[in-house]
Enzyme design. Structure first.
Site, PDB file in Angstrom:
ATOM      1  CB  ILE A  12      -0.929   0.020   1.237  1.00  0.00           C
ATOM      2  CG1 ILE A  12      -1.751  -1.268   1.334  1.00  0.00           C
ATOM      3  CG2 ILE A  12      -1.865   1.226   1.195  1.00  0.00           C
ATOM      4  CD1 ILE A  12      -2.495  -1.411   2.647  1.00  0.00           C
ATOM      5  CB  ALA A  69       6.732  -0.377   8.907  1.00  0.00           C
ATOM      6  CD1 TRP A  70       2.191  -6.825  10.041  1.00  0.00           C
ATOM      7  CD2 TRP A  70       2.009  -5.170  11.536  1.00  0.00           C
ATOM      8  NE1 TRP A  70       1.681  -7.377  11.199  1.00  0.00           N
ATOM      9  CE2 TRP A  70       1.562  -6.370  12.137  1.00  0.00           C
ATOM     10  CE3 TRP A  70       1.982  -3.996  12.288  1.00  0.00           C
ATOM     11  CZ2 TRP A  70       1.096  -6.430  13.451  1.00  0.00           C
ATOM     12  CZ3 TRP A  70       1.523  -4.052  13.590  1.00  0.00           C
ATOM     13  CH2 TRP A  70       1.086  -5.245  14.156  1.00  0.00           C
ATOM     14  CE1 TYR A 131      -1.515  -7.832   9.721  1.00  0.00           C
ATOM     15  CE2 TYR A 131      -3.769  -8.433   9.158  1.00  0.00           C
ATOM     16  CZ  TYR A 131      -2.706  -7.558   9.072  1.00  0.00           C
ATOM     17  OH  TYR A 131      -2.830  -6.403   8.345  1.00  0.00           O
ATOM     18  CE  LYS A 135      -1.595  -4.311  11.121  1.00  0.00           C
ATOM     19  NZ  LYS A 135      -0.947  -3.023  10.804  1.00  0.00           N
TER      20      LYS A 135
END
Length: 277
Positions: A12, A69-70, A131, A135
């Protein structure tokens, strides 16, 4: 306005950088590779997860930060999500302590877990993957951090992203790669589940619009607000691109934690987008 974008060379990030630059924003682009980033951006070759207390100064003292950033974003049960969580905490803490006044972090529909219907900022979370758990945790943590320093806090919750980028790991990228490889069939699920699909270009415009204002904050769904079945949207994607590949329905079972229908409530993002008209 000067905006730091972390993960600027990601799936993205590259589009967000371009969207901001097109609006006349000074962009500080942070990543470990810079080959795909718009040349108008200032590349910041500084490791952001090394725990430097002066990271705010090292990255150029931005007015705002879009933290995208991930690691292993498409590998939902990678240990990296939990292992990296303290690094995200430290980065955000040191940025805010250094003087950052606005932090917008990318969230995910996977924070919610199983849910049927529209998702808004008050929808309870019950994530079912590492995940989603990570988050969800960072959302709560970063809200406390922003409140402590009196900063504007925005949590940008993304849904299903449509892109022609063959280098990604999404279902659309995999179909594009299969077409390039000359495959005639693509093994698929039933395709009946309904989700909120948005192109990466439209998503990036929404993200850029969010960071350029502070009136609307908190959890913001970056979405269309319109559910469509996975099969229908992918068939449309195949037609749009003139692909010859065909979906082979029913080869794989639907994932047990996937809802039959879930989508974002687009009320807040529509309000933000109207501000720029």
């Amino acid at each position: 306005m000067k905006v730091l974008v972390t993960g600027a060379n990601g799936f993205i990030g590259r589009y967000v950088v371009k969207a901001l630059l097109d609006k006349g924003v000074e962009v500080l682009a942070s990543d470990f590779r810079f080959d795909g980033i718009d040349e108008r951006a200032t590349c910041v070759d500084v490791p952001i997860f090394d725990g430097q207390e002066n990271i705010f100064e090292l990255v150029g003292c931005p007015d705002a930060c879009i933290h995208m950033a991930w690691r292993d974003g498409f590998v939902h049960n990678s240990d990296a999500h939990i292992v990296d969580l303290p690094k995200h905490y430290t980065f955000i803490e040191n940025m805010l302590k250094g003087g950052l006044k606005q932090i917008a972090t990318m969230g995910s529909m996977h924070e919610i877990g199983y849910w049927e219907g529209a998702i808004d900022e008050n929808t309870p979370t019950n994530p079912s993957s590492l995940y989603g758990i990570a988050k969800d945790a960072l959302r709560n943590i970063s809200k406390l951090q922003a409140d402590k320093y009196g900063a504007c806090w925005q949590w940008l919750r993304a849904y299903y992203i449509v892109s022609n980028d063959v280098h990604g790991s999404s279902i659309f990228a995999k179909i594009a790669q299969a077409e390039l490889d000359g495959k005639e069939k693509f093994p698929f699920t039933t395709g009946k589940n309904k989700y909120d699909f948005i192109t990466v270009e439209e998503l990036s415009e929404q993200i850029a619009a969010c960071i350029l204002q502070t009136e609307v904050d908190g959890i913001i769904n970056c979405c269309t607000g319109q559910p469509i079945s996975l099969g229908e949207r992918i068939e449309e994607y195949i037609r749009e691109n003139g692909y010859k590949i065909q979906l082979e329905y029913g080869v794989f079972p639907d994932r047990p934690y996937d809802s039959p229908a879930e989508w974002g409530d687009a009320t807040k993002i529509k309000q933000i987008m109207k501000m720029g008209e």
